[in-house]
Design a protein around this motif. Structure first.
Motif, PDB file in Angstrom:
ATOM      1  N   TYR A 113       0.852  -1.188   0.000  1.00 10.04           N
ATOM      2  CA  TYR A 113       0.000   0.000   0.000  1.00 10.04           C
ATOM      3  C   TYR A 113       0.884   1.232   0.000  1.00 10.04           C
ATOM      4  N   LEU A 114       0.471   2.225  -0.779  1.00 11.52           N
ATOM      5  CA  LEU A 114       1.047   3.553  -0.664  1.00 11.52           C
ATOM      6  C   LEU A 114       0.350   4.197   0.517  1.00 11.52           C
ATOM      7  N   VAL A 115       1.115   4.629   1.506  1.00  9.33           N
ATOM      8  CA  VAL A 115       0.558   5.217   2.725  1.00  9.33           C
ATOM      9  C   VAL A 115       1.033   6.661   2.815  1.00  9.33           C
ATOM     10  N   VAL A 116       0.060   7.579   2.851  1.00 11.48           N
ATOM     11  CA  VAL A 116       0.353   9.007   2.984  1.00 11.48           C
ATOM     12  C   VAL A 116      -0.164   9.444   4.350  1.00 11.48           C
ATOM     13  N   ASN A 167      -9.724   2.453  -2.178  1.00  9.51           N
ATOM     14  CA  ASN A 167      -8.686   3.199  -1.466  1.00  9.51           C
ATOM     15  C   ASN A 167      -9.397   3.924  -0.338  1.00  9.51           C
ATOM     16  N   THR A 168      -8.640   4.298   0.688  1.00 10.77           N
ATOM     17  CA  THR A 168      -9.299   4.851   1.864  1.00 10.77           C
ATOM     18  C   THR A 168      -8.454   5.882   2.582  1.00 10.77           C
ATOM     19  N   THR A 169      -9.143   6.858   3.136  1.00 13.14           N
ATOM     20  CA  THR A 169      -8.547   7.759   4.114  1.00 13.14           C
ATOM     21  C   THR A 169      -8.951   7.213   5.479  1.00 13.14           C
ATOM     22  N   VAL A 170      -7.982   7.113   6.384  1.00 14.85           N
ATOM     23  CA  VAL A 170      -8.230   6.543   7.698  1.00 14.85           C
ATOM     24  C   VAL A 170      -8.023   7.623   8.753  1.00 14.85           C
ATOM     25  N   GLY A 211      -4.208  11.134  10.480  1.00 15.53           N
ATOM     26  CA  GLY A 211      -4.561   9.891   9.819  1.00 15.53           C
ATOM     27  C   GLY A 211      -3.700   9.633   8.609  1.00 15.53           C
ATOM     28  N   GLU A 212      -4.167   8.666   7.810  1.00 18.02           N
ATOM     29  CA  GLU A 212      -3.407   8.211   6.660  1.00 18.02           C
ATOM     30  C   GLU A 212      -4.346   7.911   5.495  1.00 18.02           C
ATOM     31  N   MET A 213      -3.787   7.928   4.303  1.00 11.37           N
ATOM     32  CA  MET A 213      -4.488   7.422   3.129  1.00 11.37           C
ATOM     33  C   MET A 213      -3.793   6.145   2.727  1.00 11.37           C
ATOM     34  N   TRP A 214      -4.592   5.098   2.463  1.00 11.65           N
ATOM     35  CA  TRP A 214      -4.055   3.797   2.061  1.00 11.65           C
ATOM     36  C   TRP A 214      -4.545   3.481   0.655  1.00 11.65           C
TER      37      TRP A 214
END
Length: 159
Positions: A97-100, A136-139, A150-153
């Motif tokens: 996963y690309l994690v931002v 895809n999701t923002t957490v 949080g993060e985006m996955w």
């Protein structure tokens, strides 16, 4: 300095209540308004609290997924429970996963910020991997010092 990483994740499931986004996929203003209206509605009608009560952790997921050629947006939580009013059980695959990561004043600002960085910058810079679709999701992970963090996955595959 990059504000993203590539991370291996186990597969996971999110129970979501969702809405079809009707704006054109290039109409970011329209999409953001639809998402904002949706989140306000599920906060006011108690559906978000119902989801939170079923969650196995404190994370709140804002999931984007194409389903049957429709652009869908979900509020969700990790849980093994189900709800009659739930729209979808969303399967996230095991893999890279690309994690931002980020923080902002509100959950909505956080989601917009992370989405902009992920799709406007990070995916273009990660040349060995590509996003080929899927959810895809923002957490939203919590609050600290008055800010939502949080993060985006985004699931990616090696090119």
């Amino acid at each position: 300095m990059s504000n993203y990483i590539l991370e291996e994740k186990e597969g996971f499931t999110v129970l979501g209540i969702g809405v079809e986004l009707k704006s054109d996929y290039t109409d970011f203003v329209g999409i953001n308004k639809e998402k904002s209206d949706f989140w306000q509605a599920i906060q006011e009608n108690g559906q978000l609290d119902t989801l939170k009560n079923l969650a196995t952790n404190d994370y709140i997921f804002a999931v984007n997924e194409a389903v049957n050629n429709k652009m869908m947006h979900y509020a969700g939580v990790m849980t093994t429970a189900t709800l009659p009013e739930a729209t979808r059980i969303i399967q996230f695959p095991k893999g890279k996963y690309l994690v931002v990561k980020g923080e902002a004043n509100t959950a909505e600002e956080l989601s917009n910020q992370l989405t902009g960085i992920a799709f406007g910058q990070a995916l273009a810079e990660v040349t060995d991997y590509a996003y080929v679709g899927g959810p895809n999701t923002t957490v939203e992970m919590g609050e600290r010092n008055g800010l939502v963090f949080g993060e985006m996955w985004i699931p990616v595959v090696q090119k």
